[in-house]
Design a protein around this motif. Structure first.
Motif, PDB file in Angstrom:
ATOM      1  N   ALA A  73      36.054  -5.741 -58.475  1.00  0.00           N
ATOM      2  CA  ALA A  73      35.113  -5.276 -59.502  1.00  0.00           C
ATOM      3  C   ALA A  73      34.148  -4.225 -58.962  1.00  0.00           C
ATOM      4  O   ALA A  73      33.870  -3.232 -59.640  1.00  0.00           O
ATOM      5  CB  ALA A  73      34.348  -6.456 -60.083  1.00  0.00           C
ATOM      6  N   GLU A  74      33.642  -4.419 -57.759  1.00  0.00           N
ATOM      7  CA  GLU A  74      32.697  -3.465 -57.182  1.00  0.00           C
ATOM      8  C   GLU A  74      33.366  -2.104 -56.953  1.00  0.00           C
ATOM      9  O   GLU A  74      32.793  -1.062 -57.259  1.00  0.00           O
ATOM     10  CB  GLU A  74      32.155  -4.019 -55.870  1.00  0.00           C
ATOM     11  CG  GLU A  74      31.034  -3.192 -55.285  1.00  0.00           C
ATOM     12  CD  GLU A  74      30.437  -3.836 -54.056  1.00  0.00           C
ATOM     13  OE1 GLU A  74      30.284  -3.129 -53.049  1.00  0.00           O
ATOM     14  OE2 GLU A  74      30.124  -5.049 -54.102  1.00  0.00           O
ATOM     15  N   MET A  75      34.583  -2.108 -56.434  1.00  0.00           N
ATOM     16  CA  MET A  75      35.304  -0.855 -56.210  1.00  0.00           C
ATOM     17  C   MET A  75      35.636  -0.184 -57.539  1.00  0.00           C
ATOM     18  O   MET A  75      35.521   1.028 -57.692  1.00  0.00           O
ATOM     19  CB  MET A  75      36.584  -1.122 -55.420  1.00  0.00           C
ATOM     20  CG  MET A  75      37.391   0.139 -55.134  1.00  0.00           C
ATOM     21  SD  MET A  75      36.538   1.354 -54.125  1.00  0.00           S
ATOM     22  CE  MET A  75      36.561   0.521 -52.553  1.00  0.00           C
ATOM     23  N   PHE A  76      36.024  -0.968 -58.518  1.00  0.00           N
ATOM     24  CA  PHE A  76      36.343  -0.438 -59.842  1.00  0.00           C
ATOM     25  C   PHE A  76      35.120   0.255 -60.443  1.00  0.00           C
ATOM     26  O   PHE A  76      35.215   1.382 -60.944  1.00  0.00           O
ATOM     27  CB  PHE A  76      36.836  -1.569 -60.745  1.00  0.00           C
ATOM     28  CG  PHE A  76      37.266  -1.125 -62.105  1.00  0.00           C
ATOM     29  CD1 PHE A  76      38.468  -0.457 -62.275  1.00  0.00           C
ATOM     30  CD2 PHE A  76      36.482  -1.379 -63.212  1.00  0.00           C
ATOM     31  CE1 PHE A  76      38.872  -0.045 -63.537  1.00  0.00           C
ATOM     32  CE2 PHE A  76      36.874  -0.964 -64.473  1.00  0.00           C
ATOM     33  CZ  PHE A  76      38.062  -0.299 -64.634  1.00  0.00           C
ATOM     34  N   GLU A  77      33.975  -0.391 -60.382  1.00  0.00           N
ATOM     35  CA  GLU A  77      32.740   0.206 -60.902  1.00  0.00           C
ATOM     36  C   GLU A  77      32.377   1.466 -60.124  1.00  0.00           C
ATOM     37  O   GLU A  77      31.936   2.460 -60.703  1.00  0.00           O
ATOM     38  CB  GLU A  77      31.590  -0.807 -60.867  1.00  0.00           C
ATOM     39  CG  GLU A  77      31.737  -1.929 -61.870  1.00  0.00           C
ATOM     40  CD  GLU A  77      31.748  -1.441 -63.310  1.00  0.00           C
ATOM     41  OE1 GLU A  77      31.002  -0.496 -63.647  1.00  0.00           O
ATOM     42  OE2 GLU A  77      32.521  -2.002 -64.109  1.00  0.00           O
ATOM     43  N   GLY A  78      32.554   1.427 -58.813  1.00  0.00           N
ATOM     44  CA  GLY A  78      32.286   2.614 -57.992  1.00  0.00           C
ATOM     45  C   GLY A  78      33.192   3.761 -58.368  1.00  0.00           C
ATOM     46  O   GLY A  78      32.766   4.930 -58.406  1.00  0.00           O
ATOM     47  N   ALA A  79      34.450   3.469 -58.657  1.00  0.00           N
ATOM     48  CA  ALA A  79      35.397   4.512 -59.045  1.00  0.00           C
ATOM     49  C   ALA A  79      34.996   5.130 -60.384  1.00  0.00           C
ATOM     50  O   ALA A  79      35.088   6.355 -60.560  1.00  0.00           O
ATOM     51  CB  ALA A  79      36.810   3.934 -59.132  1.00  0.00           C
ATOM     52  N   ILE A  80      34.529   4.319 -61.302  1.00  0.00           N
ATOM     53  CA  ILE A  80      34.068   4.832 -62.602  1.00  0.00           C
ATOM     54  C   ILE A  80      32.889   5.772 -62.390  1.00  0.00           C
ATOM     55  O   ILE A  80      32.847   6.876 -62.951  1.00  0.00           O
ATOM     56  CB  ILE A  80      33.700   3.673 -63.555  1.00  0.00           C
ATOM     57  CG1 ILE A  80      34.959   2.933 -63.987  1.00  0.00           C
ATOM     58  CG2 ILE A  80      32.935   4.199 -64.773  1.00  0.00           C
ATOM     59  CD1 ILE A  80      34.698   1.651 -64.749  1.00  0.00           C
ATOM     60  N   GLU A  81      31.936   5.363 -61.574  1.00  0.00           N
ATOM     61  CA  GLU A  81      30.774   6.200 -61.302  1.00  0.00           C
ATOM     62  C   GLU A  81      31.183   7.501 -60.617  1.00  0.00           C
ATOM     63  O   GLU A  81      30.686   8.578 -60.956  1.00  0.00           O
ATOM     64  CB  GLU A  81      29.762   5.448 -60.437  1.00  0.00           C
ATOM     65  CG  GLU A  81      28.935   4.443 -61.190  1.00  0.00           C
ATOM     66  CD  GLU A  81      28.105   5.088 -62.303  1.00  0.00           C
ATOM     67  OE1 GLU A  81      27.448   6.123 -62.072  1.00  0.00           O
ATOM     68  OE2 GLU A  81      28.143   4.551 -63.427  1.00  0.00           O
ATOM     69  N   ALA A  82      32.070   7.404 -59.634  1.00  0.00           N
ATOM     70  CA  ALA A  82      32.509   8.580 -58.897  1.00  0.00           C
ATOM     71  C   ALA A  82      33.243   9.572 -59.782  1.00  0.00           C
ATOM     72  O   ALA A  82      33.186  10.791 -59.548  1.00  0.00           O
ATOM     73  CB  ALA A  82      33.384   8.183 -57.722  1.00  0.00           C
ATOM     74  N   ALA A  83      33.921   9.098 -60.796  1.00  0.00           N
ATOM     75  CA  ALA A  83      34.717   9.960 -61.678  1.00  0.00           C
ATOM     76  C   ALA A  83      33.892  10.597 -62.793  1.00  0.00           C
ATOM     77  O   ALA A  83      34.363  11.515 -63.458  1.00  0.00           O
ATOM     78  CB  ALA A  83      35.880   9.182 -62.282  1.00  0.00           C
ATOM     79  N   ARG A  84      32.674  10.110 -62.987  1.00  0.00           N
ATOM     80  CA  ARG A  84      31.838  10.695 -64.054  1.00  0.00           C
ATOM     81  C   ARG A  84      31.430  12.113 -63.684  1.00  0.00           C
ATOM     82  O   ARG A  84      31.095  12.387 -62.534  1.00  0.00           O
ATOM     83  CB  ARG A  84      30.580   9.849 -64.237  1.00  0.00           C
ATOM     84  CG  ARG A  84      30.842   8.595 -64.993  1.00  0.00           C
ATOM     85  CD  ARG A  84      29.564   8.044 -65.608  1.00  0.00           C
ATOM     86  NE  ARG A  84      29.925   6.938 -66.468  1.00  0.00           N
ATOM     87  CZ  ARG A  84      29.663   5.674 -66.190  1.00  0.00           C
ATOM     88  NH1 ARG A  84      29.012   5.357 -65.108  1.00  0.00           N
ATOM     89  NH2 ARG A  84      30.048   4.733 -67.012  1.00  0.00           N
ATOM     90  N   PRO A  85      31.432  13.006 -64.650  1.00  0.00           N
ATOM     91  CA  PRO A  85      30.973  14.362 -64.384  1.00  0.00           C
ATOM     92  C   PRO A  85      29.514  14.351 -63.948  1.00  0.00           C
ATOM     93  O   PRO A  85      28.732  13.499 -64.386  1.00  0.00           O
ATOM     94  CB  PRO A  85      31.120  15.080 -65.738  1.00  0.00           C
ATOM     95  CG  PRO A  85      32.069  14.230 -66.525  1.00  0.00           C
ATOM     96  CD  PRO A  85      31.884  12.823 -66.025  1.00  0.00           C
ATOM     97  N   ALA A  86      29.165  15.278 -63.093  1.00  0.00           N
ATOM     98  CA  ALA A  86      27.790  15.393 -62.614  1.00  0.00           C
ATOM     99  C   ALA A  86      26.876  15.762 -63.779  1.00  0.00           C
ATOM    100  O   ALA A  86      27.229  16.575 -64.628  1.00  0.00           O
ATOM    101  CB  ALA A  86      27.699  16.427 -61.514  1.00  0.00           C
ATOM    102  N   ALA A  87      25.719  15.129 -63.823  1.00  0.00           N
ATOM    103  CA  ALA A  87      24.739  15.452 -64.867  1.00  0.00           C
ATOM    104  C   ALA A  87      24.112  16.795 -64.555  1.00  0.00           C
ATOM    105  O   ALA A  87      23.873  17.137 -63.413  1.00  0.00           O
ATOM    106  CB  ALA A  87      23.672  14.368 -64.935  1.00  0.00           C
TER     107      ALA A  87
END
Length: 88
Positions: A73-87
């Motif tokens: 779960a922690e890696m999955f959440e990290g991957a989601i965050e990493a894949a988000r476009p930069a604000a």
């Protein structure tokens, strides 16, 4: 369809590449200048979140699909965050 695959597991790479090629997909090399249609990332790779962040920066409009043999779960959440476009 061009699928950019990021996985250091040779068995995974060979199986996915074989299956995708049979369906007509091509797999450009990691150092390609071509824009892929999608990117598939193995969450078991070392420094995978940095890879995803770099891929997102290089290919902001391309879907990134992350997979793993075990659910973390922690890696999955990290991957989601990493894949988000930069604000910004």
């Amino acid at each position: 369809m061009k699928v950019l695959l990021w996985s250091y597991n040779i068995a995974t790479r060979l199986q996915l590449e074989s299956t995708w090629a049979a369906e007509g997909a091509t797999m450009p090399k990691k150092n390609t200048t071509e824009v892929p249609d999608c990117i598939v990332v193995d969450l078991a790779m070392s420094n995978v979140l940095r890879h995803i962040e770099r891929l997102r920066g290089t290919y902001p409009q391309v879907d990134i699909i992350a997979f793993g043999a075990k659910f973390d779960a922690e890696m999955f959440e990290g991957a989601i965050e990493a894949a988000r476009p930069a604000a910004g």
